[in-house]
Every structure is written in C-alpha cells, then in structure tokens.
Design a protein around this motif. Structure first.
Motif, short mmCIF file in Angstrom:
data_model
loop_
_atom_site.label_atom_id
_atom_site.label_comp_id
_atom_site.label_asym_id
_atom_site.label_seq_id
_atom_site.Cartn_x
_atom_site.Cartn_y
_atom_site.Cartn_z
N ASP A 1 0.84 -1.20 0.00
CA ASP A 1 0.00 0.00 0.00
C ASP A 1 0.87 1.25 0.00
OD1 ASP A 1 -2.48 -1.12 -0.09
OD2 ASP A 1 -2.84 -1.06 2.07
N THR A 2 0.39 2.28 -0.67
CA THR A 2 1.01 3.60 -0.64
C THR A 2 -0.09 4.60 -0.29
OG1 THR A 2 0.58 4.00 -2.99
CG2 THR A 2 2.71 2.99 -2.43
N CYS A 3 0.34 5.79 0.12
CA CYS A 3 -0.66 6.81 0.47
C CYS A 3 -1.53 7.15 -0.74
CB CYS A 3 0.04 8.07 0.98
SG CYS A 3 0.82 7.85 2.59
N CYS B 1 4.62 8.74 4.40
CA CYS B 1 4.18 7.90 3.29
C CYS B 1 5.29 7.00 2.77
CB CYS B 1 3.64 8.76 2.15
SG CYS B 1 2.05 9.49 2.54
N ASP B 2 6.54 7.32 3.04
CA ASP B 2 7.65 6.49 2.59
C ASP B 2 7.83 5.25 3.47
OD1 ASP B 2 8.27 8.19 0.50
OD2 ASP B 2 9.58 9.43 1.76
#
Length: 173
Positions: free
Chosen positions: A134-136, A159-160
C-alpha cells in the motif's frame, strides 16, 4: 682412501625387514616401512641414523590376504586410530560459537522493530488497516479521496514508511 664404504646399501644399514619407501626433497627426510607396516621417518638431512615412527600404520604390500577378514583395519593392537571427525572436533566448537553469535545478532536486529500503536480515528473518519504494497496515493485513490485530505486527517504520517498492519484514518466525505 675413498669416502664410499662397502656398507652403503639399505640392506646393510637398515634393520631386517625395514625398507626405504620414499624421500621428501622439501624437508630432506627419508621414509621407511618395517615388517609390521609401521612408517618411520629419518631426521632431516640424514639417510640413516635415528628414526622416529609416524602415527600411520599401513599393511605391507602383498599382505592383504594374510590379514584376517574379521579383524578391523585399525584394532587396538595396531595402535591408536583417530578419525578425521576427532581431528575436526575443535573446529566444531568454534563454528558453534560463531553460529550462536550470529543468531544473537540477527535476533537483536530483528527484535528492534517498532511496535505499532493503535490509532483512534474520530467520528468523521473510519480506520483502514495497511496491507503490504500500500502507498498513500493508492489508499486515497482506492477510497476516491484527494491525497491532501488523507494527509490532513493523519498528521505526521510518513508515506515512505507505511507500517504493514498499522492503521490510517480515512475521512468520510
């Protein structure tokens, strides 16, 4: 008077049953075998003189049939026999210590992961559990939200480094 004597052959100089079987030019030692098959070495630089036994016993050539088939190759009557496993035993202890040290290091490194604290979402948002990959941006697109509203709802979210199994709050529109 010449330097050579009449007693200059192995048969005259060696005991009965003793036979010269080799010479090592690097160490300048001669190797002999007696009638029982025991290997002897000379002092460096001496062809004859005092001999000392080597720890290996070999059957003399041609005596393989004379040995009893039920007798083991290395019986107590032939002297002590050490296997390669016995000779490598000190290395086992060393490898055991190195292995335990490496297990401790990996346990220490793996045990320092951060604990994921539960997030309490307000009444205008719902919790979402972060999955692997998942990413932002993917979370915001999946819930049809702009990325800015997701970031405003989750202040301090990196987010990283999204923690798998952690929770983010999804604002309700």
């Amino acid at each position: 008077m010449s330097r050579w004597s009449q007693y200059d052959t192995d048969e005259e100089r060696l005991p009965e049953g003793m036979q010269r079987i080799g010479y090592d030019a690097d160490t300048q030692t001669y190797t002999f075998r007696d009638a029982e098959g025991t290997i002897w070495e000379s002092a460096p630089g001496n062809r004859y003189g005092q001999l000392h036994p080597v720890n290996t016993t070999y059957a003399p050539y041609g005596d393989e049939e004379a040995r009893d088939a039920t007798e083991p190759l290395h019986s107590p009557s032939k002297g002590p026999y050490t296997s390669w496993r016995h000779e490598m035993m000190p290395l086992l202890n060393w490898f055991l210590l190195v292995g335990l040290f490496l297990i401790f290091i990996f346990w220490f490194i793996g045990g320092t992961t951060k604990k994921i604290e539960p997030v309490n979402c307000g009444e205008h948002s719902s919790p979402y559990k972060i999955k692997s990959g998942d990413t932002c941006w993917a979370i915001a697109e999946g819930h049809h939200l702009p990325l800015d509203s997701l970031m405003n709802e989750n202040q301090g979210l990196d987010c990283d480094k999204l923690p798998v199994g952690g929770t983010v709050c999804i604002p309700r529109v």
